[in-house]
Design an enzyme around this catalytic site. Structure first.
Site, short mmCIF file in Angstrom:
data_model
loop_
_atom_site.label_atom_id
_atom_site.label_comp_id
_atom_site.label_asym_id
_atom_site.label_seq_id
_atom_site.Cartn_x
_atom_site.Cartn_y
_atom_site.Cartn_z
N ASP A 1 -3.66 1.97 11.55
CA ASP A 1 -5.03 1.74 12.01
C ASP A 1 -4.97 1.14 13.41
O ASP A 1 -4.93 1.87 14.40
CB ASP A 1 -5.75 0.83 11.00
CG ASP A 1 -7.25 0.73 11.28
OD1 ASP A 1 -7.72 1.37 12.24
OD2 ASP A 1 -7.95 0.01 10.54
N ARG B 1 -5.46 1.51 -6.91
CA ARG B 1 -4.14 1.98 -6.46
C ARG B 1 -3.63 3.15 -7.29
O ARG B 1 -2.83 3.95 -6.82
CB ARG B 1 -3.12 0.83 -6.52
CG ARG B 1 -3.35 -0.28 -5.50
CD ARG B 1 -2.11 -1.15 -5.40
NE ARG B 1 -2.35 -2.45 -4.79
CZ ARG B 1 -2.31 -2.70 -3.48
NH1 ARG B 1 -2.08 -1.71 -2.63
NH2 ARG B 1 -2.51 -3.91 -3.00
N PHE C 1 -13.13 3.52 5.05
CA PHE C 1 -12.24 2.73 4.19
C PHE C 1 -11.80 3.60 3.02
O PHE C 1 -12.62 4.09 2.25
CB PHE C 1 -12.91 1.45 3.70
CG PHE C 1 -11.92 0.50 3.06
CD1 PHE C 1 -11.10 -0.29 3.85
CD2 PHE C 1 -11.76 0.46 1.68
CE1 PHE C 1 -10.14 -1.13 3.28
CE2 PHE C 1 -10.82 -0.39 1.09
CZ PHE C 1 -10.01 -1.17 1.90
N VAL C 2 -10.50 3.80 2.89
CA VAL C 2 -9.99 4.70 1.86
C VAL C 2 -9.19 3.93 0.81
O VAL C 2 -8.63 2.86 1.09
CB VAL C 2 -9.12 5.83 2.47
CG1 VAL C 2 -9.94 6.69 3.42
CG2 VAL C 2 -7.90 5.27 3.19
N ASP D 1 -5.52 0.07 -2.01
CA ASP D 1 -6.43 -0.69 -2.86
C ASP D 1 -7.71 -1.12 -2.14
O ASP D 1 -7.83 -1.06 -0.93
CB ASP D 1 -5.73 -1.95 -3.37
CG ASP D 1 -5.64 -3.03 -2.29
OD1 ASP D 1 -5.33 -2.69 -1.13
OD2 ASP D 1 -5.89 -4.22 -2.60
N LYS E 1 -5.19 6.81 11.33
CA LYS E 1 -6.59 6.62 11.76
C LYS E 1 -6.70 6.59 13.28
O LYS E 1 -7.79 6.51 13.81
CB LYS E 1 -7.13 5.28 11.22
CG LYS E 1 -7.50 5.31 9.75
CD LYS E 1 -8.19 3.99 9.39
CE LYS E 1 -8.69 4.03 7.96
NZ LYS E 1 -9.32 2.76 7.57
N GLY F 1 0.77 -1.25 0.00
CA GLY F 1 0.00 0.00 0.00
C GLY F 1 0.79 1.28 0.00
O GLY F 1 0.28 2.33 -0.40
P1 5GP Z 1 -3.10 -1.93 11.14
O1 5GP Z 1 -2.15 -3.08 11.14
O2 5GP Z 1 -2.48 -0.62 11.63
O3 5GP Z 1 -4.41 -2.21 11.81
O4 5GP Z 1 -3.54 -1.72 9.65
C1 5GP Z 1 -2.74 -1.10 8.74
C2 5GP Z 1 -2.90 -1.72 7.38
O5 5GP Z 1 -4.26 -2.08 7.09
C3 5GP Z 1 -2.51 -0.68 6.34
O6 5GP Z 1 -1.13 -0.76 6.05
C4 5GP Z 1 -3.39 -1.04 5.18
O7 5GP Z 1 -2.74 -2.02 4.40
C5 5GP Z 1 -4.63 -1.65 5.81
N1 5GP Z 1 -5.71 -0.67 5.92
C6 5GP Z 1 -6.21 -0.13 7.06
N2 5GP Z 1 -7.20 0.74 6.78
C7 5GP Z 1 -7.30 0.76 5.43
C8 5GP Z 1 -8.14 1.51 4.52
O8 5GP Z 1 -8.98 2.35 4.88
N3 5GP Z 1 -7.95 1.28 3.19
C9 5GP Z 1 -7.04 0.41 2.70
N4 5GP Z 1 -6.93 0.27 1.39
N5 5GP Z 1 -6.23 -0.32 3.54
C10 5GP Z 1 -6.37 -0.13 4.88
#
Ligand code: 5GP
Length: 178
Positions: free
Chosen positions: A105, A167, A154-155, A161, A133, A43
Site C-alpha cells: 500500500d 482470514r 479495503f480488502v 483480515d 495498491k 496477512g
Molecule cells: P503499507 O505498509 O504498504 O502501507 O501497508 C501494507 C500492510 O497494510 C499490509 O501488509 C496489510 O497488512 C495492511 N493493509 C493495507 N491495505 C489493506 C487492506 O485493504 N486490507 C487488509 N486486510 N490489510 C491491508
C-alpha cells in the site's frame, strides 16, 4: 446506523491459483537456486503457503521462515510506524531473500522488512506481494513480483483480515459498509 457489512468478490480462488502458478514460474526464472523465502505475518500466511507450494512445483526448494511485523496506525489507514515483533531464525547473511507480503500500500511495511534483511547482511532482497495498491500511484514503491493490481479499497480474505475476521475466505473480497 450504517448498512451491514457485505463482501464484494474481487479475485476468485481459481484466478488466484492460476496467477500464483505464473508468479512461481517468473520467480523460478529470476531467483538463484538457493534463497530464503520470508513471509511477513500475519496477512500473508495463506498466500505464502500456496506460493511456496507453487515454487516447489516449479522446482525450487527455498528455506522458509517468517517474520512478524506490526504497523501502528489509525483505523484502516496504513500510516504509522512499523515495528518488528518476531524476527527470522534462518541465516540471511550473504544470501538472497524473497520477502512475501499480502498487500503493498504505502510500501512502509515492505521497505521496513527490506531494510531489516539488508541490515542482517542479505546479499539481495526481492519482494513479492499478492496485491499491489500502488500500481496507479506515481512515486510509490514497487514489488519485484506482484499477483494483482488492487483498487484503493479495503480488502479481506485469503489470509487478510478485518479485526481478525475473514482470514479463512478462499477468495479476496472488498469489505463494504464497515
Ligand atoms: P503499507 O505498509 O504498504 O502501507 O501497508 C501494507 C500492510 O497494510 C499490509 O501488509 C496489510 O497488512 C495492511 N493493509 C493495507 N491495505 C489493506 C487492506 O485493504 N486490507 C487488509 N486486510 N490489510 C491491508
Amino acid at each position: 446506523m450504517g448498512d451491514a457489512a457485505h463482501l464484494e468478490p474481487l479475485f476468485t480462488s481459481d484466478a488466484i491459483e492460476s496467477r500464483l502458478d505464473r508468479l512461481a514460474y517468473e520467480i523460478a526464472g529470476t531467483m538463484p537456486k538457493d534463497f530464503a523465502a520470508v513471509a511477513i505475518l500475519k496477512g500473508s500466511f495463506i498466500f505464502a503457503a500456496d506460493l511456496i507450494r507453487a515454487l516447489t512445483a516449479h522446482g525450487l526448494n527455498p528455506d522458509v521462515d517468517f517474520m512478524t511485523l506490526a504497523s501502528y496506525g489509525l483505523g484502516t489507514s496504513s500510516s504509522g510506524t512499523v515495528s518488528l515483533l518476531r524476527d527470522v531464525e534462518v541465516e540471511v547473511a550473504g544470501r538472497h531473500v524473497l520477502l512475501i507480503d499480502d498487500i503493498l500500500d504505502s510500501g512502509r511495511t515492505v521497505a521496513f522488512a527490506k531494510a531489516h534483511m539488508k541490515a542482517k547482511g542479505a546479499a539481495a532482497v526481492h519482494t513479492c506481494v499478492l496485491l499491489d495498491k500502488t500500481s496507479g500511484r506515481s512515486g510509490a514503491s514497487r514489488a519485484d513480483f506482484a499477483g494483482f493490481a488492487c483498487p484503493p479499497a479495503f480488502v479481506v480474505g485469503y489470509g487478510m483480515d478485518h479485526a481478525h475476521k475473514y482470514r479463512g475466505l478462499p477468495f479476496v473480497a472488498i469489505l463494504k459498509g464497515e
